[in-house]
Design a protein around this motif. Structure first.
Motif, PDB file in Angstrom:
ATOM      1  N   SER A  30      31.791  41.258  36.459  1.00 41.24           N
ATOM      2  CA  SER A  30      32.678  41.150  35.305  1.00 41.24           C
ATOM      3  C   SER A  30      33.760  40.100  35.609  1.00 41.24           C
ATOM      4  N   SER A  31      35.026  40.469  35.467  1.00 38.89           N
ATOM      5  CA  SER A  31      36.112  39.548  35.829  1.00 38.89           C
ATOM      6  C   SER A  31      36.873  40.029  37.049  1.00 38.89           C
ATOM      7  N   TYR A  32      36.241  40.925  37.810  1.00 35.34           N
ATOM      8  CA  TYR A  32      36.917  41.541  38.945  1.00 35.34           C
ATOM      9  C   TYR A  32      36.783  40.700  40.209  1.00 35.34           C
ATOM     10  N   LEU A  33      37.354  39.514  40.166  1.00 33.38           N
ATOM     11  CA  LEU A  33      37.267  38.595  41.283  1.00 33.38           C
ATOM     12  C   LEU A  33      38.619  38.027  41.637  1.00 33.38           C
ATOM     13  N   GLY A  34      38.882  37.955  42.945  1.00 36.02           N
ATOM     14  CA  GLY A  34      40.130  37.390  43.426  1.00 36.02           C
ATOM     15  C   GLY A  34      39.886  36.215  44.360  1.00 36.02           C
ATOM     16  N   TRP A  35      40.944  35.436  44.550  1.00 35.58           N
ATOM     17  CA  TRP A  35      40.894  34.294  45.475  1.00 35.58           C
ATOM     18  C   TRP A  35      42.077  34.407  46.443  1.00 35.58           C
ATOM     19  N   TYR A  36      41.803  34.082  47.697  1.00 34.85           N
ATOM     20  CA  TYR A  36      42.805  34.147  48.761  1.00 34.85           C
ATOM     21  C   TYR A  36      42.861  32.816  49.499  1.00 34.85           C
ATOM     22  N   GLN A  37      44.042  32.499  49.992  1.00 37.69           N
ATOM     23  CA  GLN A  37      44.258  31.326  50.842  1.00 37.69           C
ATOM     24  C   GLN A  37      44.634  31.817  52.229  1.00 37.69           C
ATOM     25  N   GLN A  38      44.027  31.208  53.253  1.00 34.81           N
ATOM     26  CA  GLN A  38      44.410  31.557  54.621  1.00 34.81           C
ATOM     27  C   GLN A  38      44.634  30.292  55.426  1.00 34.81           C
ATOM     28  N   LYS A  39      45.817  30.192  55.992  1.00 34.93           N
ATOM     29  CA  LYS A  39      46.145  29.083  56.886  1.00 34.93           C
ATOM     30  C   LYS A  39      45.986  29.546  58.326  1.00 34.93           C
ATOM     31  N   PRO A  40      45.783  28.604  59.266  1.00 30.80           N
ATOM     32  CA  PRO A  40      45.537  28.981  60.670  1.00 30.80           C
ATOM     33  C   PRO A  40      46.649  29.862  61.223  1.00 30.80           C
ATOM     34  N   GLY A  41      46.238  30.958  61.847  1.00 27.14           N
ATOM     35  CA  GLY A  41      47.189  31.859  62.472  1.00 27.14           C
ATOM     36  C   GLY A  41      47.962  32.736  61.518  1.00 27.14           C
ATOM     37  N   GLN A  42      47.620  32.691  60.236  1.00 30.73           N
ATOM     38  CA  GLN A  42      48.333  33.492  59.238  1.00 30.73           C
ATOM     39  C   GLN A  42      47.390  34.481  58.564  1.00 30.73           C
ATOM     40  N   ALA A  43      47.994  35.491  57.946  1.00 30.27           N
ATOM     41  CA  ALA A  43      47.226  36.425  57.140  1.00 30.27           C
ATOM     42  C   ALA A  43      46.836  35.767  55.823  1.00 30.27           C
ATOM     43  N   PRO A  44      45.786  36.248  55.203  1.00 30.32           N
ATOM     44  CA  PRO A  44      45.435  35.737  53.869  1.00 30.32           C
ATOM     45  C   PRO A  44      46.530  36.042  52.857  1.00 30.32           C
ATOM     46  N   ARG A  45      46.555  35.240  51.804  1.00 37.40           N
ATOM     47  CA  ARG A  45      47.514  35.417  50.714  1.00 37.40           C
ATOM     48  C   ARG A  45      46.745  35.439  49.401  1.00 37.40           C
ATOM     49  N   LEU A  46      47.016  36.438  48.572  1.00 37.36           N
ATOM     50  CA  LEU A  46      46.357  36.537  47.271  1.00 37.36           C
ATOM     51  C   LEU A  46      46.884  35.463  46.348  1.00 37.36           C
ATOM     52  N   LEU A  47      45.967  34.682  45.767  1.00 39.78           N
ATOM     53  CA  LEU A  47      46.343  33.627  44.817  1.00 39.78           C
ATOM     54  C   LEU A  47      46.050  34.043  43.382  1.00 39.78           C
ATOM     55  N   ILE A  48      44.832  34.517  43.159  1.00 33.08           N
ATOM     56  CA  ILE A  48      44.302  34.802  41.826  1.00 33.08           C
ATOM     57  C   ILE A  48      43.655  36.174  41.846  1.00 33.08           C
ATOM     58  N   TYR A  49      43.861  36.956  40.792  1.00 33.48           N
ATOM     59  CA  TYR A  49      43.154  38.217  40.638  1.00 33.48           C
ATOM     60  C   TYR A  49      42.590  38.310  39.228  1.00 33.48           C
ATOM     61  N   ASP A  50      41.616  39.185  39.074  1.00 33.00           N
ATOM     62  CA  ASP A  50      40.929  39.318  37.779  1.00 33.00           C
ATOM     63  C   ASP A  50      40.496  37.953  37.247  1.00 33.00           C
ATOM     64  N   ALA A  51      39.979  37.145  38.139  1.00 31.78           N
ATOM     65  CA  ALA A  51      39.355  35.848  37.859  1.00 31.78           C
ATOM     66  C   ALA A  51      40.317  34.732  37.466  1.00 31.78           C
ATOM     67  N   SER A  52      41.375  35.058  36.728  1.00 30.54           N
ATOM     68  CA  SER A  52      42.200  33.975  36.186  1.00 30.54           C
ATOM     69  C   SER A  52      43.702  34.242  36.195  1.00 30.54           C
ATOM     70  N   LYS A  53      44.126  35.383  36.713  1.00 32.89           N
ATOM     71  CA  LYS A  53      45.549  35.719  36.701  1.00 32.89           C
ATOM     72  C   LYS A  53      46.196  35.308  38.016  1.00 32.89           C
ATOM     73  N   ARG A  54      47.256  34.541  37.926  1.00 32.50           N
ATOM     74  CA  ARG A  54      47.948  34.132  39.146  1.00 32.50           C
ATOM     75  C   ARG A  54      48.798  35.269  39.698  1.00 32.50           C
ATOM     76  N   ALA A  55      48.740  35.438  41.016  1.00 29.75           N
ATOM     77  CA  ALA A  55      49.579  36.434  41.659  1.00 29.75           C
ATOM     78  C   ALA A  55      51.034  35.964  41.660  1.00 29.75           C
ATOM     79  N   THR A  56      51.923  36.885  41.943  1.00 24.65           N
ATOM     80  CA  THR A  56      53.351  36.582  41.935  1.00 24.65           C
ATOM     81  C   THR A  56      53.692  35.426  42.865  1.00 24.65           C
ATOM     82  N   GLY A  57      54.406  34.447  42.335  1.00 26.29           N
ATOM     83  CA  GLY A  57      54.879  33.339  43.149  1.00 26.29           C
ATOM     84  C   GLY A  57      53.886  32.218  43.366  1.00 26.29           C
ATOM     85  N   ILE A  58      52.708  32.331  42.811  1.00 25.45           N
ATOM     86  CA  ILE A  58      51.690  31.290  42.983  1.00 25.45           C
ATOM     87  C   ILE A  58      51.907  30.188  41.956  1.00 25.45           C
ATOM     88  N   PRO A  59      51.981  28.927  42.406  1.00 26.06           N
ATOM     89  CA  PRO A  59      52.265  27.834  41.460  1.00 26.06           C
ATOM     90  C   PRO A  59      51.126  27.606  40.482  1.00 26.06           C
TER      91      PRO A  59
END
Lengths: 108, 117
Positions: A30-59
């Motif tokens: 369905s639309s139940y998909l998220g995207w994460y960014q991970q930089k070296p040595g860091q934890a992942p960060r949620l960017l997008i949820y429900d396919a198209s919704k930006r998480a808090t603070g994401i440009p």
């Protein structure tokens, strides 16, 4: 188990260019998909949820689209800090969620 | 500000046990499901386990079922992962995360578990 396949494995681009990352599911999520960014040595960060919704603070340069089995993460104009590994994740059969294998976005 | 701080990672021999902790702050802990996600060296992300807010329901990946136990103490705002019968393939960074609508939304910095003789 729902398998997520990300492409390409590695994407080489220059700052200022547009990045398009793909995630394909083995069955509809369905639309139940998220995207994460991970930089070296860091934890992942949620960017997008429900396919198209930006998480808090994401440009707004980050956007997601898609539904069913095919999804896209677009970064409209790459900044130096955007070069990282990106993972998609489905929560269609929560809590048995799965991640894709990742796309490495590197500086050309 | 939501903060999660994992601890308890260590070097352990195959067959050994370890308990990870995750101290939470900045939100009403009991209102949220919590996840453990791990990342083997140089590899991608793997969901390990989830527990509901009241602790009544727990879920596990097949790779850890029967060996790992997730639990929480809402009076202490702390999440746990008891890991028994550890194997070399359990070597990873273990992250705890606040689960919001099925997405691990806020992550801790991770704790390293190494299983080796």
């Amino acid at each position: 188990e729902i398998v997520l396949t990300q492409s390409p494995a590695t994407l080489s681009l220059s700052p200022g260019e547009r990045a398009t990352l793909s995630c394909r599911a083995s069955q509809s999520v369905s639309s139940y998909l998220g995207w994460y960014q991970q930089k070296p040595g860091q934890a992942p960060r949620l960017l997008i949820y429900d396919a198209s919704k930006r998480a808090t603070g994401i440009p707004a340069t980050f956007s997601g689209s898609g539904s069913g089995t095919d999804f896209t993460l677009t970064i409209s104009s790459l900044e130096p800090e955007d070069f990282a590994v990106y993972y998609c994740q489905q929560r269609s059969n929560w809590p048995l969620f799965t991640f894709g294998q990742g796309t490495r976005l590197e500086i050309k | 500000e939501v903060q999660l701080l994992e601890s308890g990672g260590d070097l352990v021999q195959p067959g050994g046990s370890l308990r990870l902790s995750c101290a939470a702050s900045g939100f009403i802990f009991s209102n949220y499901a919590m996840d453990w996600v791990r990342q083997a060296p140089g590899k991608g992300l793997e969901w390990v386990s989830t527990i509901t807010g009241n602790g009544a329901d727990t879920y596990y990946a097949d790779s850890v079922k029967g060996r790992f136990t997730i639990s929480r103490d809402n009076s202490k705002n702390t999440l746990y992962l008891q890991m028994n019968s550890l194997r070399a393939e359990d070597t990873a960074v273990y992250y705890c995360a606040q689960d919001i609508s099925g997405y691990p939304s806020v992550w801790g910095q991770g704790t390293v578990v190494t299983v080796s003789s």
